[in-house]
Design a protein around this motif. Structure first.
Motif, short mmCIF file in Angstrom:
data_model
loop_
_atom_site.label_atom_id
_atom_site.label_comp_id
_atom_site.label_asym_id
_atom_site.label_seq_id
_atom_site.Cartn_x
_atom_site.Cartn_y
_atom_site.Cartn_z
N ARG A 20 0.80 -1.42 -0.03
CA ARG A 20 0.05 0.13 -0.08
C ARG A 20 0.87 1.31 -0.07
N ALA A 21 0.29 2.56 0.04
CA ALA A 21 1.02 3.56 -0.42
C ALA A 21 2.04 4.01 0.32
N GLU A 22 1.93 3.70 1.96
CA GLU A 22 3.10 4.49 2.67
C GLU A 22 4.38 3.21 2.38
N THR A 23 3.84 2.02 2.57
CA THR A 23 4.83 0.75 2.46
C THR A 23 5.59 0.92 1.00
N ARG A 24 4.59 1.11 0.19
CA ARG A 24 5.27 1.22 -1.48
C ARG A 24 6.24 2.18 -1.38
N GLN A 74 10.18 1.91 -2.38
CA GLN A 74 10.97 2.70 -3.50
C GLN A 74 12.37 3.18 -2.90
N LYS A 75 12.13 3.69 -1.91
CA LYS A 75 13.25 4.34 -1.26
C LYS A 75 14.55 3.27 -1.00
N LEU A 76 14.09 2.04 -0.61
CA LEU A 76 15.02 0.78 -0.53
C LEU A 76 15.49 0.49 -1.95
#
Length: 228
Positions: A200-204, A208-210
């Motif tokens: 979901r949005a926050e975890t996605r 992306q940062k990782l």
């Protein structure tokens, strides 16, 4: 200062065999080669191990004990995407340490019934852990997927993780053993990419940062150009 006690011959045989199997492939190493590298007689080697399969089984005992501890996922809290990333790195590091099992898997299982049965158990355990991690993420509303999707995803994760080293070996067999960091990072990224569409949005955004950090490590030149 008290000196360390010398390692037992049996332990040294296992350590050397693991290195030789990893570097040259288990099918290419005989007990004669191991004895010669150890500078001991074949009879001395056979005193500790009946044959090469006995050495392989003993190495698998070590591997099984370590992976068993790793597959015991703590139940005191639900995992985050960072936990999954770190967990994958630890898992791939262990697989690399015993990489001949994975690179020579089909050959080993075809002639070692004991290994076949035990590897099936580890396979099933890995799928269960992957499923547990996905359900944990879903429980915190960080992941969106049905039970059927999670079942399929867990199997896909284990398939990619299990055969990743074989894939990397085929890509560059001559430099395979020299590229540990790159191989492990690519494997972690590929496995986590399977999970990404369900985040979901926050975890996605965190994934992306990782992923960006991963790309920067893999290609510092491209990352520097992108920052300029």
């Amino acid at each position: 200062m008290q000196s360390k006690a010398p390692r037992r011959t049996r332990d040294r045989i296992l350590e050397l065999s693991l290195r030789l199997f990893n570097d040259f492939g288990e099918p290419n190493i005989t007990t004669t080669v191991i004895a010669e590298e150890m500078r001991i007689s074949p009879g001395n080697l056979y005193y500790h191990f009946r044959n090469k399969d006995d050495i392989v089984d003993s190495l698998f005992d070590q591997f099984g004990a370590e992976i068993g501890r790793m597959l015991a996922v703590p139940a005191d809290r639900r995992p985050t995407i960072d936990d999954v990333w770190n967990y994958l790195h630890l898992m791939f590091e262990l697989v690399w340490q015993y990489r001949f099992f994975y690179r020579d898997l089909s050959d080993l299982l075809s002639r070692n019934r004991k290994l076949e049965l035990r590897f099936k158990e580890i396979f099933a355990h890995k799928i269960g852990v992957a499923r547990q991690l996905c359900i944990g993420l879903r429980g915190d509303q960080l992941f969106e997927g049905s039970d059927a999707e999670i079942d399929a995803l867990a199997s896909n994760i284990v398939v990619v993780a299990t055969y990743w080293l074989s894939y990397e070996y085929v890509r560059n067999p001559r430099k395979f053993s020299e590229q540990e960091a790159e191989t492990l990072s690519r494997g972690c990224y590929q496995v986590l990419s399977l999970i990404a569409p369900y985040l979901r949005a926050e975890t996605r955004a965190r994934f992306q940062k990782l992923a960006e950090d991963y790309q920067r490590r893999m290609d510092p030149t491209a990352a520097a150009a992108g920052d300029s």
